[in-house]
Design a protein around this motif. Structure first.
Motif, PDB file in Angstrom:
ATOM      1  N   SER A  62      -1.288   0.959  21.176  1.00 20.89           N
ATOM      2  CA  SER A  62      -1.803   0.137  20.084  1.00 20.89           C
ATOM      3  C   SER A  62      -0.875   0.318  18.891  1.00 20.89           C
ATOM      4  O   SER A  62      -0.774   1.414  18.338  1.00 20.89           O
ATOM      5  CB  SER A  62      -3.231   0.558  19.707  1.00 20.89           C
ATOM      6  OG  SER A  62      -3.662  -0.139  18.553  1.00 20.89           O
ATOM      7  N   GLN A  63      -0.189  -0.751  18.494  1.00 25.02           N
ATOM      8  CA  GLN A  63       0.734  -0.703  17.352  1.00 25.02           C
ATOM      9  C   GLN A  63       0.194  -1.619  16.262  1.00 25.02           C
ATOM     10  O   GLN A  63      -0.104  -2.782  16.505  1.00 25.02           O
ATOM     11  CB  GLN A  63       2.133  -1.133  17.780  1.00 25.02           C
ATOM     12  CG  GLN A  63       3.170  -1.064  16.656  1.00 25.02           C
ATOM     13  CD  GLN A  63       4.585  -1.308  17.150  1.00 25.02           C
ATOM     14  OE1 GLN A  63       4.943  -0.916  18.269  1.00 25.02           O
ATOM     15  NE2 GLN A  63       5.401  -1.948  16.334  1.00 25.02           N
ATOM     16  N   TYR A  64       0.125  -1.105  15.052  1.00 27.61           N
ATOM     17  CA  TYR A  64      -0.544  -1.845  13.979  1.00 27.61           C
ATOM     18  C   TYR A  64       0.215  -3.093  13.560  1.00 27.61           C
ATOM     19  O   TYR A  64      -0.387  -4.132  13.285  1.00 27.61           O
ATOM     20  CB  TYR A  64      -0.756  -0.923  12.771  1.00 27.61           C
ATOM     21  CG  TYR A  64      -1.585  -1.559  11.676  1.00 27.61           C
ATOM     22  CD1 TYR A  64      -2.895  -1.965  11.924  1.00 27.61           C
ATOM     23  CD2 TYR A  64      -1.060  -1.754  10.408  1.00 27.61           C
ATOM     24  CE1 TYR A  64      -3.661  -2.552  10.930  1.00 27.61           C
ATOM     25  CE2 TYR A  64      -1.816  -2.339   9.408  1.00 27.61           C
ATOM     26  CZ  TYR A  64      -3.119  -2.732   9.675  1.00 27.61           C
ATOM     27  OH  TYR A  64      -3.870  -3.331   8.686  1.00 27.61           O
ATOM     28  N   VAL A  65       1.536  -3.005  13.484  1.00 27.04           N
ATOM     29  CA  VAL A  65       2.339  -4.141  13.045  1.00 27.04           C
ATOM     30  C   VAL A  65       3.768  -3.927  13.530  1.00 27.04           C
ATOM     31  O   VAL A  65       4.179  -2.800  13.822  1.00 27.04           O
ATOM     32  CB  VAL A  65       2.298  -4.281  11.501  1.00 27.04           C
ATOM     33  CG1 VAL A  65       3.001  -3.121  10.816  1.00 27.04           C
ATOM     34  CG2 VAL A  65       2.887  -5.616  11.037  1.00 27.04           C
ATOM     35  N   GLU A  66       4.522  -5.001  13.623  1.00 25.05           N
ATOM     36  CA  GLU A  66       5.931  -4.889  13.982  1.00 25.05           C
ATOM     37  C   GLU A  66       6.774  -4.721  12.725  1.00 25.05           C
ATOM     38  O   GLU A  66       6.742  -5.568  11.838  1.00 25.05           O
ATOM     39  CB  GLU A  66       6.395  -6.155  14.731  1.00 25.05           C
ATOM     40  CG  GLU A  66       5.783  -6.320  16.110  1.00 25.05           C
ATOM     41  CD  GLU A  66       6.251  -7.598  16.779  1.00 25.05           C
ATOM     42  OE1 GLU A  66       6.364  -8.614  16.070  1.00 25.05           O
ATOM     43  OE2 GLU A  66       6.496  -7.569  17.997  1.00 25.05           O
ATOM     44  N   ASN A  98      -0.422  -5.383  19.848  1.00 24.41           N
ATOM     45  CA  ASN A  98      -0.003  -5.363  18.444  1.00 24.41           C
ATOM     46  C   ASN A  98      -1.042  -6.085  17.598  1.00 24.41           C
ATOM     47  O   ASN A  98      -1.380  -7.243  17.861  1.00 24.41           O
ATOM     48  CB  ASN A  98       1.367  -6.026  18.302  1.00 24.41           C
ATOM     49  CG  ASN A  98       2.004  -5.753  16.948  1.00 24.41           C
ATOM     50  OD1 ASN A  98       1.422  -6.031  15.906  1.00 24.41           O
ATOM     51  ND2 ASN A  98       3.204  -5.201  16.960  1.00 24.41           N
ATOM     52  N   ALA A  99      -1.534  -5.412  16.565  1.00 31.03           N
ATOM     53  CA  ALA A  99      -2.592  -5.969  15.722  1.00 31.03           C
ATOM     54  C   ALA A  99      -2.078  -6.900  14.629  1.00 31.03           C
ATOM     55  O   ALA A  99      -2.874  -7.532  13.935  1.00 31.03           O
ATOM     56  CB  ALA A  99      -3.396  -4.835  15.083  1.00 31.03           C
ATOM     57  N   GLN A 100      -0.756  -6.973  14.455  1.00 31.29           N
ATOM     58  CA  GLN A 100      -0.149  -7.838  13.439  1.00 31.29           C
ATOM     59  C   GLN A 100      -0.743  -7.590  12.048  1.00 31.29           C
ATOM     60  O   GLN A 100      -0.965  -8.511  11.262  1.00 31.29           O
ATOM     61  CB  GLN A 100      -0.303  -9.309  13.831  1.00 31.29           C
ATOM     62  CG  GLN A 100       0.351  -9.680  15.147  1.00 31.29           C
ATOM     63  CD  GLN A 100       1.864  -9.460  15.153  1.00 31.29           C
ATOM     64  OE1 GLN A 100       2.496  -9.496  14.115  1.00 31.29           O
ATOM     65  NE2 GLN A 100       2.415  -9.209  16.332  1.00 31.29           N
ATOM     66  N   ALA A 101      -1.007  -6.311  11.744  1.00 33.05           N
ATOM     67  CA  ALA A 101      -1.481  -5.875  10.425  1.00 33.05           C
ATOM     68  C   ALA A 101      -2.805  -6.512  10.029  1.00 33.05           C
ATOM     69  O   ALA A 101      -3.110  -6.649   8.844  1.00 33.05           O
ATOM     70  CB  ALA A 101      -0.424  -6.132   9.353  1.00 33.05           C
ATOM     71  N   ASP A 102      -3.608  -6.878  11.008  1.00 28.63           N
ATOM     72  CA  ASP A 102      -4.917  -7.481  10.746  1.00 28.63           C
ATOM     73  C   ASP A 102      -6.005  -6.527  11.246  1.00 28.63           C
ATOM     74  O   ASP A 102      -6.015  -6.144  12.410  1.00 28.63           O
ATOM     75  CB  ASP A 102      -5.013  -8.826  11.465  1.00 28.63           C
ATOM     76  CG  ASP A 102      -6.332  -9.528  11.192  1.00 28.63           C
ATOM     77  OD1 ASP A 102      -7.330  -9.182  11.856  1.00 28.63           O
ATOM     78  OD2 ASP A 102      -6.362 -10.416  10.320  1.00 28.63           O
ATOM     79  N   ALA A 125       0.614   4.226  13.974  1.00 26.76           N
ATOM     80  CA  ALA A 125       0.188   3.975  12.590  1.00 26.76           C
ATOM     81  C   ALA A 125      -1.276   4.370  12.409  1.00 26.76           C
ATOM     82  O   ALA A 125      -2.075   4.350  13.356  1.00 26.76           O
ATOM     83  CB  ALA A 125       0.415   2.543  12.147  1.00 26.76           C
ATOM     84  N   THR A 126      -1.605   4.723  11.187  1.00 25.41           N
ATOM     85  CA  THR A 126      -2.933   5.253  10.871  1.00 25.41           C
ATOM     86  C   THR A 126      -4.071   4.303  11.241  1.00 25.41           C
ATOM     87  O   THR A 126      -5.040   4.734  11.886  1.00 25.41           O
ATOM     88  CB  THR A 126      -3.017   5.627   9.385  1.00 25.41           C
ATOM     89  OG1 THR A 126      -2.024   6.614   9.100  1.00 25.41           O
ATOM     90  CG2 THR A 126      -4.388   6.202   9.036  1.00 25.41           C
ATOM     91  N   PRO A 127      -4.039   3.013  10.868  1.00 27.70           N
ATOM     92  CA  PRO A 127      -5.171   2.142  11.221  1.00 27.70           C
ATOM     93  C   PRO A 127      -5.380   2.049  12.723  1.00 27.70           C
ATOM     94  O   PRO A 127      -6.522   2.053  13.194  1.00 27.70           O
ATOM     95  CB  PRO A 127      -4.761   0.783  10.636  1.00 27.70           C
ATOM     96  CG  PRO A 127      -3.757   1.081   9.604  1.00 27.70           C
ATOM     97  CD  PRO A 127      -3.025   2.293  10.092  1.00 27.70           C
ATOM     98  N   SER A 128      -4.291   1.974  13.474  1.00 28.46           N
ATOM     99  CA  SER A 128      -4.401   1.922  14.933  1.00 28.46           C
ATOM    100  C   SER A 128      -5.027   3.201  15.474  1.00 28.46           C
ATOM    101  O   SER A 128      -5.902   3.166  16.345  1.00 28.46           O
ATOM    102  CB  SER A 128      -3.022   1.702  15.565  1.00 28.46           C
ATOM    103  OG  SER A 128      -2.506   0.445  15.215  1.00 28.46           O
ATOM    104  N   ALA A 129      -4.589   4.336  14.946  1.00 33.46           N
ATOM    105  CA  ALA A 129      -5.112   5.619  15.409  1.00 33.46           C
ATOM    106  C   ALA A 129      -6.597   5.747  15.101  1.00 33.46           C
ATOM    107  O   ALA A 129      -7.386   6.199  15.940  1.00 33.46           O
ATOM    108  CB  ALA A 129      -4.332   6.762  14.777  1.00 33.46           C
TER     109      ALA A 129
END
Length: 359
Positions: A62-66, A98-102, A125-129
């Motif tokens: 799970s990656q928060y954003v590219e 990838n969550a695309q920072a959403d 990244a923190t939000p993903s974690a």
């Protein structure tokens, strides 16, 4: 956020970590804390049983954003697995999300991963974690990377002995921030106001800006903030600082780093020195940082994953790691574009001139 408690925890754990990249809302943070994977229950969670020998493995990422730092983290992670004989497409299946920072996407990604059967989950990244720890079953090994403060994010309750099913690596060493601020104060005497583009909804950015401000105060330099809420506002925020500050600075702030091209352009157009918290941004066009390669950071977490997958090690028995090898990194092309005269005194602060002075 209790920065004093965070710093105390860092000191007790030999400065193991503070964490990467990203923010979350209060509700998600509280849910992470109350989850079966969270710090509140970490010491009571059973250790994962050692897996039987397997011919193949499945992991989810799970990656928060590219953006370059997070992408390099993922690449380093997969490279470590490959070097250990776990090769995607052969004996390794990778589900990359990838969550695309959403934040809505971020939660949906975590829920999707929770519904699948994986041998290991990596959260970048923190939000993903936080979302992964909240949603994924406590018997599934979870590793995190690019996290600024694992304690404040309630991913673990103890950096040296995480317990439960969660561990990983922080991408921040407080020394990197203080050393960069000291470099600015010593080598740029005309800098009296340092402009910071920041999304204060990202806890990691708040933590790092607090450390920077504390050091800048010692040198009589004012930290001037230009707040944003999303990447689309980065350009306007940078432009709003022109004429008000003497230099730019950004932290490991996902929303800001994703829009860093606009800051570089503004810095170059107006001859404003631009300092960042990560090497990848310097390689892209900022002038200087004190840091490391995110590829190496990801590789470090990949080595932890190998221990989990091949040797059955429980993440709860693995200390949270961090990058100890720091160096001043300078971009000479960026210096020219931003009207900076790179002196011998500046270069003298670089330990590895072959790799840390970018021509």
């Amino acid at each position: 956020m209790k920065r004093k408690n965070m710093l105390a925890g860092l000191g007790l754990c030999l400065m193991l970590a503070i964490a990467g990249c990203g923010g979350n809302n209060t509700a998600n943070t509280e849910n992470a804390a109350n989850s079966g994977n969270g710090a509140a229950n970490a010491t009571n969670a059973p250790a994962s049983e050692a897996p039987a020998a397997q011919d193949s493995y499945k992991i989810a990422i799970s990656q928060y954003v590219e953006h370059p730092s997070l992408d390099a983290t993922r690449e380093g992670f997969l490279a470590a697995l490959k070097d250990a004989g776990l090769v995607e497409g052969e004996n390794l299946t990778v589900d990359l999300q990838n969550a695309q920072a959403d934040q809505s996407n971020n939660l949906a990604v975590a829920q999707k991963i929770a519904g699948d059967k994986n041998d290991l989950v990596l959260a970048i990244a923190t939000p993903s974690a936080q979302a992964v720890v909240q949603e994924v079953d406590k018997n599934t090994p979870i590793l995190f990377a690019a996290v600024t403060d694992p304690l404040d994010a309630k991913l673990v309750s103890d950096l040296a002995h995480p317990g439960g099913n969660v561990s990983g690596a922080s991408d921040t060493n407080p020394e990197s921030i203080t050393r960069l601020m000291q470099f600015i104060a010593a080598q740029f005497p005309n800098v009296k106001k340092l402009g910071l583009i920041i999304n204060e909804g990202e806890p990691n950015a708040v933590v790092m800006s607090g450390i920077a401000k504390e050091e800048l105060d010692k040198h009589g330099i004012e930290l001037v903030k230009a707040p944003i809420t999303n990447t689309s506002e980065v350009k306007q925020a940078a432009e709003s600082l022109v004429g008000r500050v003497d230099a730019f600075y950004i932290t490991l702030d996902n929303s800001v780093v994703s829009g860093v091209d606009a800051i570089i352009q503004t810095a170059n157009d107006n001859k404003i020195p631009f300092f960042s918290a990560d090497r990848d941004t310097v390689e892209k066009g900022a002038f200087a940082t004190v840091g490391f390669k995110y590829y190496d950071h990801g590789y470090q977490v990949g080595e932890m994953a190998v221990e989990v997958l091949k040797n059955g090690t429980s993440p709860g028995d693995m200390e949270v790691k961090m990058q100890e090898k720091l160096d001043l990194i300078l971009n000479l092309k960026a210096a020219e574009a931003q009207g900076i005269e790179v002196t011998d005194a500046m270069k003298a602060e670089v330990s590895d001139t072959a790799s840390s002075i970018i021509q």
